[in-house]
Design an enzyme around this catalytic site. Structure first.
Site, PDB file in Angstrom:
ATOM      1  N   SER A  31     -69.747 -16.202  39.868  1.00 51.57           N
ATOM      2  CA  SER A  31     -68.922 -17.142  40.634  1.00 51.57           C
ATOM      3  C   SER A  31     -68.648 -18.384  39.795  1.00 51.57           C
ATOM      4  CB  SER A  31     -69.658 -17.530  41.918  1.00 51.57           C
ATOM      5  OG  SER A  31     -68.973 -18.570  42.576  1.00 51.57           O
ATOM      6  N   SER A  62     -64.501 -20.056  43.433  1.00 50.74           N
ATOM      7  CA  SER A  62     -64.746 -21.021  44.511  1.00 50.74           C
ATOM      8  C   SER A  62     -63.451 -21.793  44.747  1.00 50.74           C
ATOM      9  CB  SER A  62     -65.848 -21.991  44.092  1.00 50.74           C
ATOM     10  OG  SER A  62     -67.050 -21.283  43.961  1.00 50.74           O
ATOM     11  N   LEU A  63     -62.635 -21.292  45.652  1.00 50.33           N
ATOM     12  CA  LEU A  63     -61.299 -21.884  45.831  1.00 50.33           C
ATOM     13  C   LEU A  63     -61.359 -23.090  46.784  1.00 50.33           C
ATOM     14  CD1 LEU A  63     -58.352 -21.498  44.959  1.00 50.33           C
ATOM     15  CD2 LEU A  63     -58.000 -20.147  47.024  1.00 50.33           C
ATOM     16  N   HIS A  64     -61.726 -22.843  48.011  1.00 45.06           N
ATOM     17  CA  HIS A  64     -62.025 -23.888  49.007  1.00 45.06           C
ATOM     18  C   HIS A  64     -60.858 -24.750  49.483  1.00 45.06           C
ATOM     19  CE1 HIS A  64     -66.031 -22.644  48.221  1.00 45.06           C
ATOM     20  NE2 HIS A  64     -66.208 -23.344  47.124  1.00 45.06           N
ATOM     21  N   CYS A  94     -68.790 -31.127  42.898  1.00 50.93           N
ATOM     22  CA  CYS A  94     -68.094 -30.699  44.112  1.00 50.93           C
ATOM     23  C   CYS A  94     -68.733 -31.444  45.281  1.00 50.93           C
ATOM     24  CB  CYS A  94     -68.200 -29.190  44.276  1.00 50.93           C
ATOM     25  SG  CYS A  94     -67.576 -28.313  42.818  1.00 50.93           S
ATOM     26  N   CYS A 134     -75.925 -29.543  37.546  1.00 47.82           N
ATOM     27  CA  CYS A 134     -74.552 -29.122  37.283  1.00 47.82           C
ATOM     28  C   CYS A 134     -73.769 -30.339  36.811  1.00 47.82           C
ATOM     29  CB  CYS A 134     -73.930 -28.560  38.570  1.00 47.82           C
ATOM     30  SG  CYS A 134     -72.325 -27.763  38.307  1.00 47.82           S
ATOM     31  N   CYS A 155     -79.702 -14.117  43.937  1.00 43.90           N
ATOM     32  CA  CYS A 155     -78.789 -15.208  43.591  1.00 43.90           C
ATOM     33  C   CYS A 155     -79.442 -16.026  42.469  1.00 43.90           C
ATOM     34  CB  CYS A 155     -78.560 -16.052  44.848  1.00 43.90           C
ATOM     35  SG  CYS A 155     -77.475 -17.432  44.566  1.00 43.90           S
ATOM     36  N   CYS A 171     -71.413 -29.845  47.758  1.00 43.68           N
ATOM     37  CA  CYS A 171     -72.491 -29.021  47.190  1.00 43.68           C
ATOM     38  C   CYS A 171     -73.697 -29.877  46.830  1.00 43.68           C
ATOM     39  CB  CYS A 171     -71.970 -28.285  45.958  1.00 43.68           C
ATOM     40  SG  CYS A 171     -73.262 -27.423  45.039  1.00 43.68           S
ATOM     41  N   ASN A 208     -72.887 -25.233  54.715  1.00 42.93           N
ATOM     42  CA  ASN A 208     -74.318 -25.464  54.933  1.00 42.93           C
ATOM     43  C   ASN A 208     -74.632 -26.932  54.693  1.00 42.93           C
ATOM     44  OD1 ASN A 208     -75.287 -22.768  55.426  1.00 42.93           O
ATOM     45  ND2 ASN A 208     -74.733 -22.344  53.306  1.00 42.93           N
ATOM     46  N   GLU A 250     -84.169 -22.884  41.073  1.00 39.18           N
ATOM     47  CA  GLU A 250     -84.418 -22.028  42.230  1.00 39.18           C
ATOM     48  C   GLU A 250     -83.623 -20.723  42.137  1.00 39.18           C
ATOM     49  OE1 GLU A 250     -85.666 -25.113  45.668  1.00 39.18           O
ATOM     50  OE2 GLU A 250     -83.526 -24.880  45.410  1.00 39.18           O
ATOM     51  N   CYS A 297     -76.199 -21.074  50.486  1.00 40.61           N
ATOM     52  CA  CYS A 297     -75.238 -21.542  49.479  1.00 40.61           C
ATOM     53  C   CYS A 297     -75.172 -23.051  49.439  1.00 40.61           C
ATOM     54  CB  CYS A 297     -73.827 -21.098  49.844  1.00 40.61           C
ATOM     55  SG  CYS A 297     -73.564 -19.384  49.832  1.00 40.61           S
ATOM     56  N   GLY A 357     -75.734 -24.461  39.198  1.00 37.37           N
ATOM     57  CA  GLY A 357     -75.003 -24.582  37.942  1.00 37.37           C
ATOM     58  C   GLY A 357     -73.703 -23.811  37.881  1.00 37.37           C
ATOM     59  N   GLU A 358     -72.927 -24.115  36.853  1.00 34.97           N
ATOM     60  CA  GLU A 358     -71.639 -23.455  36.627  1.00 34.97           C
ATOM     61  C   GLU A 358     -71.830 -22.459  35.475  1.00 34.97           C
ATOM     62  OE1 GLU A 358     -68.419 -23.039  37.807  1.00 34.97           O
ATOM     63  OE2 GLU A 358     -68.469 -21.765  36.024  1.00 34.97           O
TER      64      GLU A 358
HETATM   65  N1  SAH Z   1     -70.990 -23.171  40.253  1.00 36.13           N
HETATM   66  C1  SAH Z   1     -70.537 -21.928  40.720  1.00 36.13           C
HETATM   67  C2  SAH Z   1     -71.596 -21.058  41.344  1.00 36.13           C
HETATM   68  C3  SAH Z   1     -72.618 -21.717  42.234  1.00 36.13           C
HETATM   69  S1  SAH Z   1     -72.159 -22.245  43.821  1.00 36.13           S
HETATM   70  C4  SAH Z   1     -69.394 -22.124  41.682  1.00 36.13           C
HETATM   71  O1  SAH Z   1     -69.142 -23.242  42.082  1.00 36.13           O
HETATM   72  O2  SAH Z   1     -68.747 -21.146  42.000  1.00 36.13           O
HETATM   73  C5  SAH Z   1     -72.030 -20.777  44.804  1.00 36.13           C
HETATM   74  C6  SAH Z   1     -71.054 -20.919  45.981  1.00 36.13           C
HETATM   75  O3  SAH Z   1     -71.587 -21.771  47.025  1.00 36.13           O
HETATM   76  C7  SAH Z   1     -69.741 -21.572  45.556  1.00 36.13           C
HETATM   77  O4  SAH Z   1     -68.651 -20.906  46.135  1.00 36.13           O
HETATM   78  C8  SAH Z   1     -69.889 -22.947  46.132  1.00 36.13           C
HETATM   79  O5  SAH Z   1     -68.641 -23.557  46.269  1.00 36.13           O
HETATM   80  C9  SAH Z   1     -70.573 -22.675  47.433  1.00 36.13           C
HETATM   81  N2  SAH Z   1     -71.190 -23.852  48.064  1.00 36.13           N
HETATM   82  C10 SAH Z   1     -71.639 -24.966  47.444  1.00 36.13           C
HETATM   83  N3  SAH Z   1     -72.134 -25.843  48.351  1.00 36.13           N
HETATM   84  C11 SAH Z   1     -71.998 -25.278  49.574  1.00 36.13           C
HETATM   85  C12 SAH Z   1     -72.362 -25.680  50.893  1.00 36.13           C
HETATM   86  N4  SAH Z   1     -72.977 -26.830  51.130  1.00 36.13           N
HETATM   87  N5  SAH Z   1     -72.083 -24.834  51.907  1.00 36.13           N
HETATM   88  C13 SAH Z   1     -71.508 -23.631  51.660  1.00 36.13           C
HETATM   89  N6  SAH Z   1     -71.165 -23.200  50.436  1.00 36.13           N
HETATM   90  C14 SAH Z   1     -71.396 -24.007  49.391  1.00 36.13           C
HETATM   91 FE1  SF4 Z   2     -71.577 -27.087  40.426  1.00 33.29          FE
HETATM   92 FE2  SF4 Z   2     -70.735 -24.887  41.759  1.00 33.29          FE
HETATM   93 FE3  SF4 Z   2     -72.005 -26.890  43.062  1.00 33.29          FE
HETATM   94 FE4  SF4 Z   2     -69.523 -27.268  42.139  1.00 33.29          FE
HETATM   95  S1  SF4 Z   2     -70.157 -25.787  43.748  1.00 33.29           S
HETATM   96  S2  SF4 Z   2     -71.231 -28.697  41.941  1.00 33.29           S
HETATM   97  S3  SF4 Z   2     -69.578 -26.082  40.245  1.00 33.29           S
HETATM   98  S4  SF4 Z   2     -72.864 -25.578  41.477  1.00 33.29           S
END
Ligand code: SAH
Ligand code: SF4
Length: 410
Positions: free
Chosen positions: A240, A262-264, A148, A144, A137, A151, A339, A124, A382, A208-209
């Site tokens: 990212s 993506s610190l979180h 996480c 992936c 995007c 996600c 989300n 997508e 996201c 994906g990463e």
């Molecule tokens: N794999 C890479 C890029 C894709 S994710 C990464 O992790 O950075 C893009 C962004 O969306 C990242 O910051 C990820 O942590 C965030 N993200 C993933 N799932 C989410 C969710 N359910 N709600 C909000 N942000 C989310």
């Molecule tokens: Fe993969 Fe990024 Fe989702 Fe983590 S946040 S599972 S690295 S796509």
């Protein structure tokens, strides 16, 4: 309301056919660098003396004019065009679905062939129009390898990496669909402005990463930013990563795009849980790599993404630690309201909490915009992306809609 591209009527079918890439073993020229293109030309018999000129012509047709058919390459002889068509492919991938959200966000589901006995794969891509800019995007992998916990993509096993051509094709099709390429009747020598396009920015934030597919992502982004082609400024391209530390300096040195992390979480115990790659590359190592990121300065800040999870990482104590941690790094902090997706175990922090968190960070010297969720009604926000192998069941969709409605009432 969601509008889908209607593939049942004739015009819809014709549009889809035009975009459909034939099941062919021909080599795709899209995504090759100049050297690879030159080698491919040599292989089909283009004389050594002409190689440079042909590469430059094809580059122009592919990336300035956006053509997807050799017959449109008017300054190339009929004979060579035929040879190219016999041996090479520049067609677009198949669009399985196009959805347009109430807020103008678009989401495409693409199918790519896999070569050999490999199954076709689906990914997508999302387009987010905003005042003064439009951001695409882009996905880098099908699924992936990382998991996480918040996600949706992380619940889909890695199927394969995308090729550089497949990464780039997402930009080319978006530009086709949004009318960003010049018309076919634009004169051959016409100046094609790089300003004022619908897709002004790219973020590698889809499925994906990207740093686990470094070479292909690098090649695609170098083509996207090439001045004789698509000409996107590197300052308008953001990659990212969840924190693949060894590839962070290489991203700066070899690609030169903006970095988002993506610190979180601000403590290793929590980040180990939310972003499990943290066990391999903990926060201190990650931030060291950011401190040394080539080219980072106050005009080119690193973005730290921080998803707001209710009761998990959203206290003022967390905000205080965040500010401490980022000392000395030219940074901006993007707060992302979580989300939800069917089966997710988290809730989004409430609005007051997010606002307080953001104000604290702002008061301590860092910009901290709150990202407005876009395209939630079409699961384009996201972390909501996930493709075919496990599409949502209708019951899950309904459950999700109910969650959205509840969320908006807060
Ligand atoms: N794999 C890479 C890029 C894709 S994710 C990464 O992790 O950075 C893009 C962004 O969306 C990242 O910051 C990820 O942590 C965030 N993200 C993933 N799932 C989410 C969710 N359910 N709600 C909000 N942000 C989310
Ligand atoms: Fe993969 Fe990024 Fe989702 Fe983590 S946040 S599972 S690295 S796509």
């Amino acid at each position: 309301m969601t509008i889908s591209l209607d593939l049942t009527d004739e015009a819809g079918r014709a549009a889809a056919d035009k975009l459909r890439s034939p099941k062919t073993q021909k080599r795709s020229l899209v995504g090759m660098d100049r050297q690879e293109l030159s080698d491919a030309m040599r292989e089909i018999g283009v004389p050594e003396k002409q190689l440079r000129m042909r590469v430059s012509q094809i580059w122009h047709w592919l990336y300035v004019r956006g053509v997807s058919d050799f017959s449109a390459m008017r300054n190339i002889s009929g004979e060579l065009r035929e040879k190219l068509a016999e041996n090479c492919d520049i067609s677009r991938p198949k669009i399985l679905e196009e959805q347009i959200s109430d807020d103008g966000t678009r989401k495409w589901l693409f199918q790519f062939q896999s070569g050999g006995a490999g199954k076709p794969v689906e990914i997508e891509t999302v387009y987010i129009p905003e005042e003064g800019r439009g951001t695409l995007c882009i996905s880098s992998q099908v699924g992936c390898t990382l998991t996480c916990t918040f996600c949706h993509t992380g619940t889909q096993k890695l199927v394969r990496n995308l090729t550089s051509g497949e990464v780039l094709a997402q930009l080319l099709v978006a530009r086709d669909r949004l009318g960003d390429f010049p018309n076919a009747d634009t004169p051959q020598g016409a100046i094609v402005p790089a300003e004022g396009r619908k897709v002004s920015n790219i973020v590698m934030m889809g499925m994906g990463e990207p740093l686990y597919n470094f070479d292909n992502v690098k090649q695609a982004l170098l083509i996207a930013s090439d001045n004789e082609g698509l000409s996107l400024s590197k300052r308008r391209i953001t990659l990212s990563t969840s924190g693949v530390v060894p590839f962070i300096p290489r991203t700066g040195d070899e690609i030169g795009v903006m970095l988002a992390i993506s610190l979180h979480a601000v403590r290793d115990d929590l980040r180990d849980e939310l972003v499990p790659i943290n066990k391999k590359y903990p926060i201190a190592e990650l931030l060291d790599a950011c401190r040394n990121y080539p080219g980072a300065n106050n005009a080119k800040r690193i973005t730290f993404e921080y998803v707001m999870l209710k009761g998990i990482n959203d206290t003022l104590e967390d905000a205080k630690e965040l500010v401490q941690l980022l000392k000395g790094i030219p940074a901006k902090i993007n707060l992302i309201p979580f989300n939800p997706w069917p089966g997710s175990n988290y809730e989004c922090s409430n609005w007051e909490t997010i606002k307080r968190f953001s104000e604290f960070i702002n008061d301590n010297g860092y910009a901290s915009p709150i990202r407005t969720p876009r395209g939630q009604d079409i699961l384009a926000a996201c972390g909501q992306l996930k493709s075919e192998s496990e599409r949502l069941k209708k019951t899950d969709r309904l459950a999700l809609e109910a969650m959205m409605i509840a969320g908006h009432g807060e």
